[in-house]
Write a protein that holds these residues in place. Structure first.
Motif, PDB file in Angstrom:
ATOM      1  N   ALA A 269      11.385  -8.900  -5.818  1.00  0.00           N
ATOM      2  CA  ALA A 269       9.940  -8.770  -5.612  1.00  0.00           C
ATOM      3  C   ALA A 269       9.193  -8.918  -6.933  1.00  0.00           C
ATOM      4  O   ALA A 269       8.133  -9.560  -7.001  1.00  0.00           O
ATOM      5  CB  ALA A 269       9.619  -7.431  -4.965  1.00  0.00           C
TER       6      ALA A 269
ATOM      7  N   LEU B 283      -0.953  -9.622  -2.479  1.00  0.00           N
ATOM      8  CA  LEU B 283      -0.204  -9.283  -1.278  1.00  0.00           C
ATOM      9  C   LEU B 283       1.157  -8.692  -1.630  1.00  0.00           C
ATOM     10  O   LEU B 283       1.595  -7.696  -1.032  1.00  0.00           O
ATOM     11  CB  LEU B 283      -0.040 -10.533  -0.409  1.00  0.00           C
ATOM     12  CG  LEU B 283       0.735 -10.351   0.904  1.00  0.00           C
ATOM     13  CD1 LEU B 283       0.029  -9.356   1.822  1.00  0.00           C
ATOM     14  CD2 LEU B 283       0.905 -11.695   1.605  1.00  0.00           C
ATOM     15  N   LEU B 284       1.826  -9.276  -2.613  1.00  0.00           N
ATOM     16  CA  LEU B 284       3.116  -8.745  -3.055  1.00  0.00           C
ATOM     17  C   LEU B 284       2.975  -7.338  -3.628  1.00  0.00           C
ATOM     18  O   LEU B 284       3.811  -6.464  -3.377  1.00  0.00           O
ATOM     19  CB  LEU B 284       3.715  -9.674  -4.119  1.00  0.00           C
ATOM     20  CG  LEU B 284       4.370 -10.956  -3.619  1.00  0.00           C
ATOM     21  CD1 LEU B 284       4.614 -11.908  -4.788  1.00  0.00           C
ATOM     22  CD2 LEU B 284       5.687 -10.643  -2.922  1.00  0.00           C
TER      23      LEU B 284
ATOM     24  N   VAL C 175       0.616  -5.015  -3.012  1.00  0.00           N
ATOM     25  CA  VAL C 175       0.329  -4.049  -1.950  1.00  0.00           C
ATOM     26  C   VAL C 175       1.585  -3.771  -1.135  1.00  0.00           C
ATOM     27  O   VAL C 175       1.906  -2.608  -0.827  1.00  0.00           O
ATOM     28  CB  VAL C 175      -0.812  -4.568  -1.049  1.00  0.00           C
ATOM     29  CG1 VAL C 175      -0.982  -3.673   0.169  1.00  0.00           C
ATOM     30  CG2 VAL C 175      -2.113  -4.640  -1.838  1.00  0.00           C
ATOM     31  N   THR C 176       2.338  -4.816  -0.807  1.00  0.00           N
ATOM     32  CA  THR C 176       3.566  -4.649  -0.023  1.00  0.00           C
ATOM     33  C   THR C 176       4.586  -3.810  -0.777  1.00  0.00           C
ATOM     34  O   THR C 176       5.227  -2.922  -0.206  1.00  0.00           O
ATOM     35  CB  THR C 176       4.162  -6.024   0.313  1.00  0.00           C
ATOM     36  OG1 THR C 176       3.199  -6.802   1.040  1.00  0.00           O
ATOM     37  CG2 THR C 176       5.421  -5.880   1.152  1.00  0.00           C
ATOM     38  N   ALA C 177       4.761  -4.088  -2.072  1.00  0.00           N
ATOM     39  CA  ALA C 177       5.739  -3.353  -2.871  1.00  0.00           C
ATOM     40  C   ALA C 177       5.381  -1.877  -2.980  1.00  0.00           C
ATOM     41  O   ALA C 177       6.246  -0.996  -2.863  1.00  0.00           O
ATOM     42  CB  ALA C 177       5.846  -3.972  -4.261  1.00  0.00           C
TER      43      ALA C 177
ATOM     44  N   LEU D  47       3.449  -0.085  -0.905  1.00  0.00           N
ATOM     45  CA  LEU D  47       3.597   0.546   0.415  1.00  0.00           C
ATOM     46  C   LEU D  47       5.062   0.800   0.739  1.00  0.00           C
ATOM     47  O   LEU D  47       5.417   1.850   1.290  1.00  0.00           O
ATOM     48  CB  LEU D  47       2.962  -0.339   1.493  1.00  0.00           C
ATOM     49  CG  LEU D  47       1.433  -0.422   1.491  1.00  0.00           C
ATOM     50  CD1 LEU D  47       0.950  -1.394   2.556  1.00  0.00           C
ATOM     51  CD2 LEU D  47       0.810   0.958   1.708  1.00  0.00           C
ATOM     52  N   ALA D  48       5.938  -0.148   0.392  1.00  0.00           N
ATOM     53  CA  ALA D  48       7.373   0.039   0.637  1.00  0.00           C
ATOM     54  C   ALA D  48       7.919   1.184  -0.186  1.00  0.00           C
ATOM     55  O   ALA D  48       8.732   1.998   0.292  1.00  0.00           O
ATOM     56  CB  ALA D  48       8.118  -1.251   0.329  1.00  0.00           C
TER      57      ALA D  48
END
Length: 393
Positions: free
Chosen positions: A214, A378-379, A381-383, A385-386
């Motif tokens: 990521a 986007l990456l 925010v995704t990272a 949240l994960a």
């Protein structure tokens, strides 16, 4: 005070030599674009050659990092610098032959690029832990990001000035810097080997593959922004009738970034690393949108300076997160994997922007940058949240 304390750690000669050592990397992509475009007469082919250089660098950097962790930073840094000088010499020679040889030489120059950034960051980490000053590591990383950005100011400016002497001059200068600065700097680094003094090898800790992938993708998004902007300013300068101004115009991009990178050393501790990551990814998107607006409004130099402010804070967040993720005995390879995303993204940005520049001019090239920045956000925010979901379990 933090920077003053940092200056006393490695010795005064470390800083100017380290700056000169990274200039070949800061000049290589734009110098290749200038050289190949002049030899071939095509932006698209120049973008392809620069893309081959970037992809080869993305493949070669993790290998160099692994070898550095196993056999020592000094050895690997020195050998890659010498090999890169030879490859760039071959690129200059190939510019007088055909497209196939130029493409091959460009790829070889990327494959042999010395991983100065990862090596010096691991050097700082080990040196500061050895001196019982791990609190200075964020300051060291801020300094390195600032030095990177200043090199990306000086590097393109140097390319722009030397291009007036001929399209091969920037590449010849990079060869000289590799031999006179990068090699001596590599010899000053810690060995960084996982072997102890008796020659026995320690067990190797597995890398966190998914989080590291990521981070690599996030760096690739930043690289795509760089590639698009480099191609965009090259096309813009030619459209304006001043092709030699491309490096100077791109240098403006780094001025705000260098200042923002230096200021990151004073960010409050309560502004956590993951919050910084998302925040700076969002500001990066705003900065690239300013570039598009600036090109259309004929105020590109001002837009470049504004957009540059958003670059270094984002990069510092990526380096700090990766350093935190990496096992101590795999730090170099982890950082080289991160950095591999940069040239891979730059290659993508240059190829896409080169294609659009041939058809729609600089305006088409610059449109690639906000698309890449949106992917970076986007990456991020995704990272985050994960990570939050994992910590709740």
């Amino acid at each position: 005070m933090a920077y003053r304390s940092l200056l006393r750690v490695p010795g005064a000669a470390f800083f100017p030599l380290g700056f000169l050592a990274r200039l070949p990397y800061a000049t290589s992509s734009l110098a290749t674009l200038v050289l190949v475009q002049a030899a071939s007469g095509s932006y698209a082919f120049a973008g392809l050659a620069a893309a081959a250089q970037g992809i080869a660098n993305a493949l070669g950097a993790p290998v160099a990092g692994t070898l550095a962790d196993r056999h020592g930073h000094r050895l690997v840094g020195t050998l890659t610098a010498l090999a890169n000088a030879a490859a760039l010499t071959a690129l200059v020679a190939a510019s007088h032959t055909g497209r196939a040889s130029m493409l091959t030489a460009a790829a070889l120059s990327g494959l042999t690029q010395p991983p100065i950034g990862p090596l010096v960051r691991v050097h700082w980490s080990r040196l500061l832990h050895a001196r019982a000053r791990p609190d200075l590591i964020p300051t060291a990383f801020s300094y390195e990001a600032t030095a990177d950005e200043i090199s990306f100011v000086a590097g393109p400016a140097l390319v722009g000035l030397l291009t007036t002497l001929g399209p091969t001059a920037p590449t010849v200068a990079a060869i000289a810097l590799l031999l006179l600065a990068t090699v001596p700097f590599a010899l000053s680094l810690t060995r960084g080997s996982t072997e102890d003094r008796k020659g026995t090898r320690t067990s190797r800790t597995p890398l966190p593959r998914l989080p590291l992938a990521a981070m690599c993708l996030a760096m690739a998004a930043m690289g795509t922004v760089f590639g698009a902007v480099q191609t965009g300013v090259t096309a813009y300068s030619n459209e304006s009738g001043h092709p030699g101004s491309a490096g100077l115009l791109y240098a403006v991009f780094g001025i705000g970034s260098a200042m923002a990178g230096a200021a990151c050393a004073w960010l409050p501790a309560r502004f956590g690393l993951r919050r910084r990551y998302v925040t700076f990814a969002a500001t990066l998107l705003l900065g690239t949108l300013a570039l598009v607006a600036g090109e259309r409004g004929q105020v590109l130099p001002a837009a470049m300076a504004v957009a540059g402010v958003t670059v270094a804070p984002y990069l510092i967040s990526l380096y700090a997160l990766t350093e935190r993720l990496a096992p101590a005995d795999r730090a170099t390879v982890a950082l080289t994997i991160l950095c591999a995303g940069g040239p891979l993204g730059t290659a993508t940005g240059q190829a896409l922007a080169g294609y659009l520049a041939d058809r729609h001019g600089s305006a088409g090239a610059f449109l690639v940058a906000p698309v890449a920045a949106a992917a970076a956000l986007l990456l991020a925010v995704t990272a985050v949240l994960a990570h939050s979901a994992r910590t709740r379990r």
